[in-house]
Design a protein around this motif. Structure first.
Motif, PDB file in Angstrom:
ATOM      1  N   PHE A  36     -15.478  -5.442  39.973  1.00 42.10           N
ATOM      2  CA  PHE A  36     -15.706  -4.042  40.804  1.00 42.10           C
ATOM      3  C   PHE A  36     -15.205  -2.864  39.828  1.00 42.10           C
ATOM      4  O   PHE A  36     -14.427  -3.223  38.882  1.00 42.10           O
ATOM      5  CB  PHE A  36     -14.899  -4.253  42.033  1.00 42.10           C
ATOM      6  CG  PHE A  36     -13.520  -4.533  41.922  1.00 42.10           C
ATOM      7  CD1 PHE A  36     -12.448  -3.938  41.699  1.00 42.10           C
ATOM      8  CD2 PHE A  36     -13.592  -6.009  42.165  1.00 42.10           C
ATOM      9  CE1 PHE A  36     -11.238  -4.397  41.541  1.00 42.10           C
ATOM     10  CE2 PHE A  36     -12.175  -6.553  42.151  1.00 42.10           C
ATOM     11  CZ  PHE A  36     -11.075  -5.739  41.786  1.00 42.10           C
ATOM     12  N   HIS A  37     -15.688  -1.920  40.304  1.00 40.62           N
ATOM     13  CA  HIS A  37     -15.073  -0.636  39.696  1.00 40.62           C
ATOM     14  C   HIS A  37     -14.349   0.219  40.398  1.00 40.62           C
ATOM     15  O   HIS A  37     -14.842   0.572  41.499  1.00 40.62           O
ATOM     16  CB  HIS A  37     -16.366   0.477  38.949  1.00 40.62           C
ATOM     17  CG  HIS A  37     -16.925  -0.618  37.814  1.00 40.62           C
ATOM     18  ND1 HIS A  37     -18.007  -1.455  37.982  1.00 40.62           N
ATOM     19  CD2 HIS A  37     -16.741  -0.961  36.305  1.00 40.62           C
ATOM     20  CE1 HIS A  37     -18.554  -2.146  36.868  1.00 40.62           C
ATOM     21  NE2 HIS A  37     -17.503  -1.547  36.087  1.00 40.62           N
ATOM     22  N   THR A  38     -13.117   0.887  40.093  1.00 37.90           N
ATOM     23  CA  THR A  38     -12.377   1.633  41.056  1.00 37.90           C
ATOM     24  C   THR A  38     -12.665   2.963  40.911  1.00 37.90           C
ATOM     25  O   THR A  38     -12.723   3.584  39.867  1.00 37.90           O
ATOM     26  CB  THR A  38     -11.054   1.238  40.386  1.00 37.90           C
ATOM     27  OG1 THR A  38     -10.543  -0.038  40.483  1.00 37.90           O
ATOM     28  CG2 THR A  38      -9.942   2.218  41.556  1.00 37.90           C
ATOM     29  N   PRO A  39     -13.136   3.571  42.011  1.00 39.88           N
ATOM     30  CA  PRO A  39     -13.241   4.894  42.085  1.00 39.88           C
ATOM     31  C   PRO A  39     -12.185   6.035  41.968  1.00 39.88           C
ATOM     32  O   PRO A  39     -10.978   5.755  42.244  1.00 39.88           O
ATOM     33  CB  PRO A  39     -13.843   5.209  43.543  1.00 39.88           C
ATOM     34  CG  PRO A  39     -13.593   4.035  44.294  1.00 39.88           C
ATOM     35  CD  PRO A  39     -12.935   3.008  43.467  1.00 39.88           C
ATOM     36  N   ILE A  40     -12.056   7.033  40.831  1.00 42.70           N
ATOM     37  CA  ILE A  40     -11.170   7.875  40.634  1.00 42.70           C
ATOM     38  C   ILE A  40     -11.635   9.150  40.909  1.00 42.70           C
ATOM     39  O   ILE A  40     -10.503   9.979  40.946  1.00 42.70           O
ATOM     40  CB  ILE A  40     -10.689   7.576  39.239  1.00 42.70           C
ATOM     41  CG1 ILE A  40     -11.626   7.846  38.221  1.00 42.70           C
ATOM     42  CG2 ILE A  40      -9.873   6.194  38.987  1.00 42.70           C
ATOM     43  CD1 ILE A  40     -11.105   7.858  36.818  1.00 42.70           C
ATOM     44  N   GLY A  41     -12.861   9.551  40.836  1.00 44.42           N
ATOM     45  CA  GLY A  41     -13.294  10.738  41.009  1.00 44.42           C
ATOM     46  C   GLY A  41     -13.913  11.152  42.233  1.00 44.42           C
ATOM     47  O   GLY A  41     -15.362  10.640  42.208  1.00 44.42           O
ATOM     48  N   VAL A  60     -16.496   4.332  49.045  1.00 46.93           N
ATOM     49  CA  VAL A  60     -15.732   5.497  49.330  1.00 46.93           C
ATOM     50  C   VAL A  60     -16.567   6.486  50.728  1.00 46.93           C
ATOM     51  O   VAL A  60     -17.530   6.805  50.589  1.00 46.93           O
ATOM     52  CB  VAL A  60     -15.811   6.599  48.349  1.00 46.93           C
ATOM     53  CG1 VAL A  60     -15.179   7.817  48.321  1.00 46.93           C
ATOM     54  CG2 VAL A  60     -15.238   5.729  46.951  1.00 46.93           C
ATOM     55  N   VAL A  61     -15.926   6.426  51.667  1.00 51.21           N
ATOM     56  CA  VAL A  61     -16.453   7.082  53.027  1.00 51.21           C
ATOM     57  C   VAL A  61     -15.515   8.110  53.398  1.00 51.21           C
ATOM     58  O   VAL A  61     -14.263   8.195  52.992  1.00 51.21           O
ATOM     59  CB  VAL A  61     -16.220   5.901  54.126  1.00 51.21           C
ATOM     60  CG1 VAL A  61     -17.155   4.851  53.743  1.00 51.21           C
ATOM     61  CG2 VAL A  61     -15.043   5.336  54.182  1.00 51.21           C
ATOM     62  N   GLN A  62     -16.136   8.888  54.431  1.00 53.01           N
ATOM     63  CA  GLN A  62     -15.352  10.109  54.973  1.00 53.01           C
ATOM     64  C   GLN A  62     -13.956   9.528  55.862  1.00 53.01           C
ATOM     65  O   GLN A  62     -14.349   8.655  56.695  1.00 53.01           O
ATOM     66  CB  GLN A  62     -16.287  10.882  55.577  1.00 53.01           C
ATOM     67  CG  GLN A  62     -17.331  11.509  55.119  1.00 53.01           C
ATOM     68  CD  GLN A  62     -18.207  12.411  55.823  1.00 53.01           C
ATOM     69  OE1 GLN A  62     -18.040  12.625  56.991  1.00 53.01           O
ATOM     70  NE2 GLN A  62     -19.263  12.952  55.269  1.00 53.01           N
ATOM     71  N   ARG A  63     -12.793   9.978  55.705  1.00 57.54           N
ATOM     72  CA  ARG A  63     -11.731  10.021  56.583  1.00 57.54           C
ATOM     73  C   ARG A  63     -12.250  10.169  58.051  1.00 57.54           C
ATOM     74  O   ARG A  63     -11.756   9.466  59.045  1.00 57.54           O
ATOM     75  CB  ARG A  63     -10.635  10.739  56.304  1.00 57.54           C
ATOM     76  CG  ARG A  63      -9.828  10.468  54.815  1.00 57.54           C
ATOM     77  CD  ARG A  63      -8.850  11.311  54.487  1.00 57.54           C
ATOM     78  NE  ARG A  63      -8.199  10.926  53.322  1.00 57.54           N
ATOM     79  CZ  ARG A  63      -7.403  10.011  52.843  1.00 57.54           C
ATOM     80  NH1 ARG A  63      -7.090   9.186  53.851  1.00 57.54           N
ATOM     81  NH2 ARG A  63      -7.118   9.812  51.899  1.00 57.54           N
ATOM     82  N   SER A  64     -13.042  11.158  58.283  1.00 63.83           N
ATOM     83  CA  SER A  64     -13.407  11.520  59.898  1.00 63.83           C
ATOM     84  C   SER A  64     -14.435  10.604  60.407  1.00 63.83           C
ATOM     85  O   SER A  64     -14.648  10.287  61.456  1.00 63.83           O
ATOM     86  CB  SER A  64     -13.746  13.088  59.789  1.00 63.83           C
ATOM     87  OG  SER A  64     -14.916  13.263  59.217  1.00 63.83           O
ATOM     88  N   ASP A  65     -15.190   9.885  59.524  1.00 63.21           N
ATOM     89  CA  ASP A  65     -16.319   9.031  59.793  1.00 63.21           C
ATOM     90  C   ASP A  65     -16.544   8.157  59.009  1.00 63.21           C
ATOM     91  O   ASP A  65     -17.525   8.416  57.928  1.00 63.21           O
ATOM     92  CB  ASP A  65     -17.641  10.060  60.292  1.00 63.21           C
ATOM     93  CG  ASP A  65     -18.713   9.241  60.905  1.00 63.21           C
ATOM     94  OD1 ASP A  65     -18.700   8.098  60.837  1.00 63.21           O
ATOM     95  OD2 ASP A  65     -19.828   9.904  61.085  1.00 63.21           O
ATOM     96  N   ALA A  66     -15.995   6.918  59.142  1.00 63.81           N
ATOM     97  CA  ALA A  66     -16.409   5.995  58.035  1.00 63.81           C
ATOM     98  C   ALA A  66     -17.780   5.387  57.992  1.00 63.81           C
ATOM     99  O   ALA A  66     -18.074   4.706  56.674  1.00 63.81           O
ATOM    100  CB  ALA A  66     -15.404   4.881  58.283  1.00 63.81           C
ATOM    101  N   SER A  74     -17.001   9.478  39.245  1.00 60.14           N
ATOM    102  CA  SER A  74     -16.268   8.777  38.370  1.00 60.14           C
ATOM    103  C   SER A  74     -15.526   7.344  38.809  1.00 60.14           C
ATOM    104  O   SER A  74     -14.947   7.550  39.655  1.00 60.14           O
ATOM    105  CB  SER A  74     -15.129   9.608  37.678  1.00 60.14           C
ATOM    106  OG  SER A  74     -14.610   9.215  36.638  1.00 60.14           O
ATOM    107  N   ARG A  75     -15.783   6.377  38.169  1.00 55.67           N
ATOM    108  CA  ARG A  75     -15.317   4.878  38.466  1.00 55.67           C
ATOM    109  C   ARG A  75     -14.634   4.504  37.015  1.00 55.67           C
ATOM    110  O   ARG A  75     -15.441   4.733  36.049  1.00 55.67           O
ATOM    111  CB  ARG A  75     -16.227   4.134  39.075  1.00 55.67           C
ATOM    112  CG  ARG A  75     -16.775   4.456  40.353  1.00 55.67           C
ATOM    113  CD  ARG A  75     -17.807   3.365  40.830  1.00 55.67           C
ATOM    114  NE  ARG A  75     -18.373   3.717  42.217  1.00 55.67           N
ATOM    115  CZ  ARG A  75     -18.214   3.389  43.300  1.00 55.67           C
ATOM    116  NH1 ARG A  75     -17.170   2.384  43.095  1.00 55.67           N
ATOM    117  NH2 ARG A  75     -18.516   3.782  44.498  1.00 55.67           N
ATOM    118  N   VAL A  76     -13.751   3.658  37.030  1.00 50.27           N
ATOM    119  CA  VAL A  76     -13.104   3.044  36.078  1.00 50.27           C
ATOM    120  C   VAL A  76     -13.141   1.339  36.258  1.00 50.27           C
ATOM    121  O   VAL A  76     -13.033   1.072  37.483  1.00 50.27           O
ATOM    122  CB  VAL A  76     -11.743   3.399  35.493  1.00 50.27           C
ATOM    123  CG1 VAL A  76     -11.926   4.786  35.032  1.00 50.27           C
ATOM    124  CG2 VAL A  76     -10.789   3.174  36.900  1.00 50.27           C
TER     125      VAL A  76
END
Length: 76
Positions: A36-41, A60-66, A74-76
């Motif tokens: 996997f690649h970790t999202p940073i951006g 990566v999902v919205q806090r208010s609606d997953a 960007s991912r690393v």
């Protein structure tokens, strides 16, 4: 074999462990790298990162609606 996080794996190549790593098990050592690649951006204020074990990647999902994804630039 080799032991990783309490589970025994046979000698040779392991395509995918339970925790999403690809490994090589030999008599001398076990070497692993992540699948996997970790999202940073991304918008850290309005979005959150959730690990998806089925796809072996971070969503990566919205806090208010997953159920709604966020744009990741960007991912690393």
């Amino acid at each position: 074999g080799c032991v990783l996080e309490g589970k025994i794996y046979p000698f040779g190549e392991i395509a995918r462990t339970e925790n999403c790593f690809r490994c090589s098990c030999s008599r001398d050592a076990m070497r692993c790298c992540s699948l996997f690649h970790t999202p940073i951006g991304y918008d850290k204020e309005n979005c959150k990162v959730v690990f998806n074990k089925e796809s072996c990647d971070y969503d990566v999902v919205q806090r208010s609606d997953a159920s709604k994804e966020c744009f990741v630039y960007s991912r690393v």
